[in-house]
Design a protein around this motif. Sequence first.
Motif, mmCIF file in Angstrom:
data_model
loop_
_atom_site.group_PDB
_atom_site.id
_atom_site.type_symbol
_atom_site.label_atom_id
_atom_site.label_comp_id
_atom_site.label_asym_id
_atom_site.label_seq_id
_atom_site.Cartn_x
_atom_site.Cartn_y
_atom_site.Cartn_z
ATOM 1 N N GLY A 1 -0.024 2.017 -3.524
ATOM 2 C CA GLY A 1 -1.381 2.489 -3.323
ATOM 3 C C GLY A 1 -2.272 1.449 -2.665
ATOM 4 N N LEU A 2 -3.297 1.938 -1.983
ATOM 5 C CA LEU A 2 -4.186 1.077 -1.218
ATOM 6 C C LEU A 2 -5.001 0.156 -2.115
ATOM 7 C CD1 LEU A 2 -5.067 0.373 1.630
ATOM 8 C CD2 LEU A 2 -6.776 2.223 1.496
ATOM 9 N N ASP A 3 -5.402 0.640 -3.290
ATOM 10 C CA ASP A 3 -6.199 -0.197 -4.190
ATOM 11 C C ASP A 3 -5.405 -1.424 -4.630
ATOM 12 O OD1 ASP A 3 -8.337 1.507 -4.003
ATOM 13 O OD2 ASP A 3 -7.971 2.513 -5.917
ATOM 14 N N THR A 4 -4.132 -1.234 -4.892
ATOM 15 C CA THR A 4 -3.288 -2.370 -5.290
ATOM 16 C C THR A 4 -3.144 -3.354 -4.141
ATOM 17 O OG1 THR A 4 -2.047 -1.029 -6.879
ATOM 18 C CG2 THR A 4 -0.992 -3.042 -6.098
ATOM 19 N N ASP B 1 -7.123 -9.555 -1.782
ATOM 20 C CA ASP B 1 -8.280 -10.322 -2.253
ATOM 21 C C ASP B 1 -7.842 -11.513 -3.101
ATOM 22 O OD1 ASP B 1 -9.844 -8.483 -0.955
ATOM 23 O OD2 ASP B 1 -10.477 -7.422 -2.768
ATOM 24 N N GLY C 1 -2.981 -7.163 -9.905
ATOM 25 C CA GLY C 1 -2.151 -6.227 -9.157
ATOM 26 C C GLY C 1 -0.717 -6.261 -9.638
ATOM 27 N N ALA D 1 0.830 -1.208 0.000
ATOM 28 C CA ALA D 1 0.000 0.000 0.000
ATOM 29 C C ALA D 1 0.864 1.257 0.000
ATOM 30 C CB ALA D 1 -0.924 -0.010 1.205
ATOM 31 N N ARG E 1 -5.280 -3.861 -1.746
ATOM 32 C CA ARG E 1 -6.555 -4.570 -1.597
ATOM 33 C C ARG E 1 -6.695 -5.655 -2.661
ATOM 34 N NH1 ARG E 1 -9.291 0.543 -0.016
ATOM 35 N NH2 ARG E 1 -9.795 0.340 2.197
ATOM 36 N N ALA E 2 -6.291 -5.341 -3.886
ATOM 37 C CA ALA E 2 -6.386 -6.328 -4.961
ATOM 38 C C ALA E 2 -5.519 -7.543 -4.662
ATOM 39 C CB ALA E 2 -5.971 -5.689 -6.287
#
Length: 434
Positions: A94-97, A103, A399, A90, A99-100
């Motif tokens: 980045g946080l989106d990466t 998951d 990711g 993160a 999270r991906a």
Amino acid sequence: MGDLAPQSDVASLWQATAGTRPLLSRLNGNRTCDVAIIGGGYTGLSTARSLAKAGLSPVVLDANRIGWGASGRTGGVVSGKFRVPFREIAARHGLDTARAMHDLGIDAIEHVGELVSDYGIADADYRPTGSLRCAYNAHTFAQLQAETAWLRETMGDTAVSILSAEQVAAETGATDFVGGMLNTHGGVIHPLNFVFGIARGLQAAGVDIFEQTPVLRFRRDGAGVLVETPHGTVTAKQVVIATNSYSDLTTATAAVKTSIIPFRSAMIATEPLAGTAGAHLLPTGRSYTETRRMMRWFRKSGDRLLYGGRGAFGKTDSESAFTALETAMVRQFPELADVRITHRWSGLVAMTIDSLPHLGRLDDRVVYSVGYNGTGVALASGIGRHVAALVTGQTPDLGLITALPLQRIPAYGLREPAVRLVAGWYQFLDALGR
């Protein structure tokens, strides 16, 4: 390295306790298919499964017998983690990466259960018991506490929690840890029976799997690729390289070999512990790791205790590495001092320069998926769906696994002394408690 003849299986606990092996033959003669897959481990077989479900004809080619490589030597820990912590991902990407990636790891764990269920692999003995990271000093315990808080608050992952020193002692039977981080995702499995079960299921579905069939070379041939083996050829539209840490068995996979550092991991297994002083150890059946950089891990398989770790060097088993493991095990579990060690074996972990797996293309006809960095049971068997997607013209977003390029190892010829140097530095930092 060279174009070697098929090699014998290692004398692991998994080989000694394996169920029914699929009856497979080597390739003789010439075949035509949509996709030739080099490597019959978790990645290769799961890729074949997804391709067949999509209506394509895959052919799997393994240099040795199914389960000879990492799929039959691993510790059998089912985990969705990466060597790079999610908090670090993160911060860098980045946080989106993050999270991906998080998951993706959970999805890979769930896919293990799906494979076991779909193919009825009861003898894989999959137990979703989770894992526990055990802190060996206050510094690393503070790191686990910070990581747990971040995962719960930022990622919403309530499967992680902190255990006290007393709780870890109750979990493990060892009293030398100051605390730990429990993760209820994942679990443990009989890795060889798992890969056997997948192979049997694919075979029943009509997928061709050939073992003892090393791929010597492949080349572009008209609109496709001609794959050459000692006793036959496969003409395919595309090739998938799924050889991971054993990418140096022949010259065919030289294009990915120089991006992988094979790091040897050694394991020992005790005799059954019933009736011994160690019978009470590890009662919950989870997998356990230490927070040291030169990580050691332990778990139960049936009534035996397995103890493993990194730091075995060279191309073959190391007696000194096994002795070091036994010494460490008895130091941690004094009750095992008089327990007999029945199995000793080792295998290679595929490390990459950025500590991440990679899925991508070498060109318009060759796809690769390699570099699981020690967490391959779930990730390797889960990624096959995405390998198949890439083969069929889709653009899977995994990711960093698909976003970052597979980097070559600088001065690859010096990798073995470099590994020893890095390992020595890690051992020094562990001794300092950092």
